[in-house]
Design a protein around this motif. Structure first.
Motif, PDB file in Angstrom:
ATOM      1  N   LYS A  13      -3.003  30.796  59.174  1.00 16.52           N
ATOM      2  CA  LYS A  13      -3.895  30.903  58.019  1.00 16.52           C
ATOM      3  C   LYS A  13      -3.508  32.097  57.135  1.00 16.52           C
ATOM      4  CE  LYS A  13      -8.770  31.630  56.838  1.00 16.52           C
ATOM      5  NZ  LYS A  13     -10.145  31.796  57.384  1.00 16.52           N
ATOM      6  N   ASP A  14      -3.146  33.203  57.763  1.00 18.28           N
ATOM      7  CA  ASP A  14      -2.783  34.404  56.998  1.00 18.28           C
ATOM      8  C   ASP A  14      -1.496  34.208  56.200  1.00 18.28           C
ATOM      9  OD1 ASP A  14      -5.001  35.741  57.934  1.00 18.28           O
ATOM     10  OD2 ASP A  14      -3.945  36.632  59.644  1.00 18.28           O
ATOM     11  N   ALA A  15      -0.547  33.481  56.773  1.00 18.40           N
ATOM     12  CA  ALA A  15       0.732  33.267  56.088  1.00 18.40           C
ATOM     13  C   ALA A  15       0.666  32.122  55.084  1.00 18.40           C
ATOM     14  CB  ALA A  15       1.824  32.977  57.111  1.00 18.40           C
ATOM     15  N   LEU A  25      20.909  25.038  60.248  1.00 18.04           N
ATOM     16  CA  LEU A  25      19.726  25.687  60.817  1.00 18.04           C
ATOM     17  C   LEU A  25      19.822  27.204  60.885  1.00 18.04           C
ATOM     18  CD1 LEU A  25      19.036  23.197  63.738  1.00 18.04           C
ATOM     19  CD2 LEU A  25      17.966  23.262  61.464  1.00 18.04           C
ATOM     20  N   TYR A  26      21.003  27.763  60.652  1.00 18.47           N
ATOM     21  CA  TYR A  26      21.155  29.208  60.782  1.00 18.47           C
ATOM     22  C   TYR A  26      20.283  29.965  59.782  1.00 18.47           C
ATOM     23  CZ  TYR A  26      23.327  33.821  60.952  1.00 18.47           C
ATOM     24  OH  TYR A  26      23.530  35.164  61.064  1.00 18.47           O
ATOM     25  N   GLU A  27      20.366  29.611  58.491  1.00 20.23           N
ATOM     26  CA  GLU A  27      19.559  30.279  57.469  1.00 20.23           C
ATOM     27  C   GLU A  27      18.068  30.044  57.715  1.00 20.23           C
ATOM     28  OE1 GLU A  27      20.091  32.219  54.837  1.00 20.23           O
ATOM     29  OE2 GLU A  27      22.275  32.361  54.958  1.00 20.23           O
ATOM     30  N   VAL A  28      17.721  28.842  58.151  1.00 16.65           N
ATOM     31  CA  VAL A  28      16.316  28.511  58.419  1.00 16.65           C
ATOM     32  C   VAL A  28      15.785  29.383  59.552  1.00 16.65           C
ATOM     33  CG1 VAL A  28      14.705  26.706  59.094  1.00 16.65           C
ATOM     34  CG2 VAL A  28      16.639  26.148  57.617  1.00 16.65           C
ATOM     35  N   LYS A  29      16.586  29.553  60.612  1.00 16.40           N
ATOM     36  CA  LYS A  29      16.158  30.358  61.756  1.00 16.40           C
ATOM     37  C   LYS A  29      15.902  31.803  61.338  1.00 16.40           C
ATOM     38  CE  LYS A  29      19.104  31.787  64.879  1.00 16.40           C
ATOM     39  NZ  LYS A  29      20.019  31.862  66.063  1.00 16.40           N
ATOM     40  N   ARG A  30      16.812  32.355  60.549  1.00 16.09           N
ATOM     41  CA  ARG A  30      16.650  33.736  60.081  1.00 16.09           C
ATOM     42  C   ARG A  30      15.377  33.881  59.262  1.00 16.09           C
ATOM     43  NH1 ARG A  30      21.955  35.425  57.052  1.00 16.09           N
ATOM     44  NH2 ARG A  30      20.708  37.300  56.770  1.00 16.09           N
ATOM     45  N   TRP A  31      15.086  32.886  58.439  1.00 10.22           N
ATOM     46  CA  TRP A  31      13.892  32.937  57.588  1.00 10.22           C
ATOM     47  C   TRP A  31      12.617  32.857  58.426  1.00 10.22           C
ATOM     48  CZ3 TRP A  31      10.451  28.805  55.926  1.00 10.22           C
ATOM     49  CH2 TRP A  31       9.574  29.193  54.906  1.00 10.22           C
ATOM     50  N   ILE A  32      12.590  31.965  59.414  1.00 10.38           N
ATOM     51  CA  ILE A  32      11.399  31.818  60.261  1.00 10.38           C
ATOM     52  C   ILE A  32      11.130  33.098  61.046  1.00 10.38           C
ATOM     53  CG2 ILE A  32      10.433  30.585  62.250  1.00 10.38           C
ATOM     54  CD1 ILE A  32      11.905  28.097  61.288  1.00 10.38           C
ATOM     55  N   GLN A  53      11.639  36.032  60.163  1.00  5.69           N
ATOM     56  CA  GLN A  53      11.063  37.052  59.290  1.00  5.69           C
ATOM     57  C   GLN A  53       9.532  37.017  59.300  1.00  5.69           C
ATOM     58  OE1 GLN A  53      12.674  36.741  55.336  1.00  5.69           O
ATOM     59  NE2 GLN A  53      14.781  36.749  56.045  1.00  5.69           N
ATOM     60  N   TRP A  54       8.978  35.843  59.592  1.00  5.30           N
ATOM     61  CA  TRP A  54       7.523  35.690  59.581  1.00  5.30           C
ATOM     62  C   TRP A  54       6.876  36.093  60.909  1.00  5.30           C
ATOM     63  CZ3 TRP A  54       4.896  34.711  55.183  1.00  5.30           C
ATOM     64  CH2 TRP A  54       5.625  34.223  54.102  1.00  5.30           C
ATOM     65  N   ASP A  80      16.453  33.622  71.083  1.00  2.00           N
ATOM     66  CA  ASP A  80      16.568  34.891  70.362  1.00  2.00           C
ATOM     67  C   ASP A  80      15.375  35.801  70.644  1.00  2.00           C
ATOM     68  OD1 ASP A  80      18.913  34.025  69.316  1.00  2.00           O
ATOM     69  OD2 ASP A  80      18.255  33.940  67.224  1.00  2.00           O
ATOM     70  N   VAL A  81      14.188  35.210  70.672  1.00  2.00           N
ATOM     71  CA  VAL A  81      12.980  35.997  70.928  1.00  2.00           C
ATOM     72  C   VAL A  81      13.011  36.609  72.320  1.00  2.00           C
ATOM     73  CG1 VAL A  81      10.472  35.869  71.220  1.00  2.00           C
ATOM     74  CG2 VAL A  81      11.554  34.734  69.274  1.00  2.00           C
ATOM     75  N   GLN A  82      13.475  35.843  73.303  1.00  2.00           N
ATOM     76  CA  GLN A  82      13.571  36.353  74.673  1.00  2.00           C
ATOM     77  C   GLN A  82      14.559  37.518  74.760  1.00  2.00           C
ATOM     78  OE1 GLN A  82      14.564  32.986  77.116  1.00  2.00           O
ATOM     79  NE2 GLN A  82      12.573  32.007  76.866  1.00  2.00           N
ATOM     80  N   LYS A  83      15.670  37.403  74.078  1.00  2.00           N
ATOM     81  CA  LYS A  83      16.663  38.475  74.074  1.00  2.00           C
ATOM     82  C   LYS A  83      16.113  39.721  73.385  1.00  2.00           C
ATOM     83  CE  LYS A  83      20.652  35.349  74.083  1.00  2.00           C
ATOM     84  NZ  LYS A  83      21.824  34.850  73.297  1.00  2.00           N
TER      85      LYS A  83
END
Length: 329
Positions: A253-255, A287-294, A296-297, A316-319
């Motif tokens: 909701k905030d985003a 998907l690389y650019e999309v992953k970087r963008w997501i 960021q949020w 990536d999040v686990q690492k």
């Protein structure tokens, strides 16, 4: 013959149509602009005799063409409002440091002023930097010589030979290409061209082009629609139509209020939910650019589709979590 604003717009469109190799004639152009054939004929006469355009009629193609593709329109009139918009565009160009646009602003203005047919009175405040300013993303420097030679090949319809370095930094590879379009995407310049080696339309980062050589090889204009071509892109990554992933992202909701304020991808679709959150879906070439963008949020966004995108973000999040836990200790 008076150079009225309506005629000016017609002449620009007519010049563009001739230059692109569409071979317009009085009937087709009159139908498009909803005017008479006589009006179009007057415009062609004005181009030929008043402006010196090297325009001829091809009976086989049933349309007009330029015998010298390098000829360009030179006469113009600008209203105060139009000149102000031009000044705003100049302020926008200042963010592109290292490009000919930023380096030659004074020269461009002098040339434009030299072809104005009437005096134009402008409020001096328009020229103050405090009125309008722009700040863009960090960009890579490009060679002015490379940019100019690409533009010349594009304008004259001549094949150019480029020395192009890949992102991995390996030795530059020479290719012969037919330039079709120059585009600035998120502050980065790209040449869209038909690559004679790959036998397909490709895009080349101007910043990674080490040199450009002009050739005497002319090429016939190809059918190219810039708007259609750039529909399949996300961020700075441009893909071919066959490379498409269906991306689905859930935003909190905030985003959601920030997501609704912009168009992130030309073919995006948004579904609002009762709790104030939303789902954003769009096709993406990679998907690389999309992953970087997501990423960021942060926790405000969750990738739902495709499966490989969701899995890649999870890894990536686990690492990242392991890395930060070590640093905290």
């Amino acid at each position: 013959m008076g150079f009225y604003q309506a005629q000016h717009h017609r002449l620009i469109e007519l010049d563009s149509s001739i230059r692109s190799g569409r071979y317009p004639n009085c009937t087709t152009f009159a139908k498009k602009w909803e005017c008479s054939r006589r009006t179009v004929q007057r415009d062609i006469t004005y181009l030929r005799y008043s402006l010196g355009a090297p325009i001829e009629y091809d009976r086989n193609r049933r349309g007009y063409y330029y015998t010298d593709p390098s000829w360009t329109l030179t006469e113009m009139k600008l209203t105060e409002a139009e000149l102000f918009l031009l000044l705003v565009a100049v302020r926008m160009a200042e963010q592109f440091r290292g490009t000919p646009l930023a380096q030659n602003l004074d020269s461009i203005f002098q040339k434009i002023r030299s072809v104005l047919t009437d005096e134009v009175t402008v409020d001096p405040s328009y020229f103050t930097p405090q009125l309008v300013s722009f700040y863009g993303h960090p960009t890579r420097d490009i060679s002015q010589k490379v940019w100019v030679k690409m533009l010349k090949g594009l304008r004259t319809k001549r094949v150019i030979r480029i020395a192009y370095a890949k992102p991995d930094g390996k030795d530059a590879e020479e290719r012969e290409v037919e330039p079709l379009h120059l585009a600035c995407i998120d502050g980065e310049w790209y040449l869209i061209a038909y690559c004679r080696k790959r036998k397909d339309i490709r895009h080349f980062a101007v910043s990674r082009t080490e040199s450009v050589k002009q050739t005497k090889k002319a090429f016939k204009p190809r059918e190219f629609d810039a708007k259609e071509y750039f529909k399949n892109r996300f961020g700075r990554y441009i893909g071919i139509p066959s490379q498409r992933h269906h991306v689905l992202i859930h935003f909190s909701k905030d985003a959601a209020k920030w997501i609704l304020e912009r168009t992130w991808q030309p073919n995006q679709k948004i579904k609002k939910h009762k709790d104030g959150s939303l789902s954003l879906s769009f096709p993406a070439p990679a998907l690389y650019e999309v992953k970087r963008w997501i990423l960021q949020w942060g926790q405000e966004a969750e990738a739902l589709e495709p499966k490989e995108l969701r899995q890649s973000i999870a890894e990536d999040v686990q690492k990242l979590a392991k890395r930060y836990k070590k640093r905290v200790k």
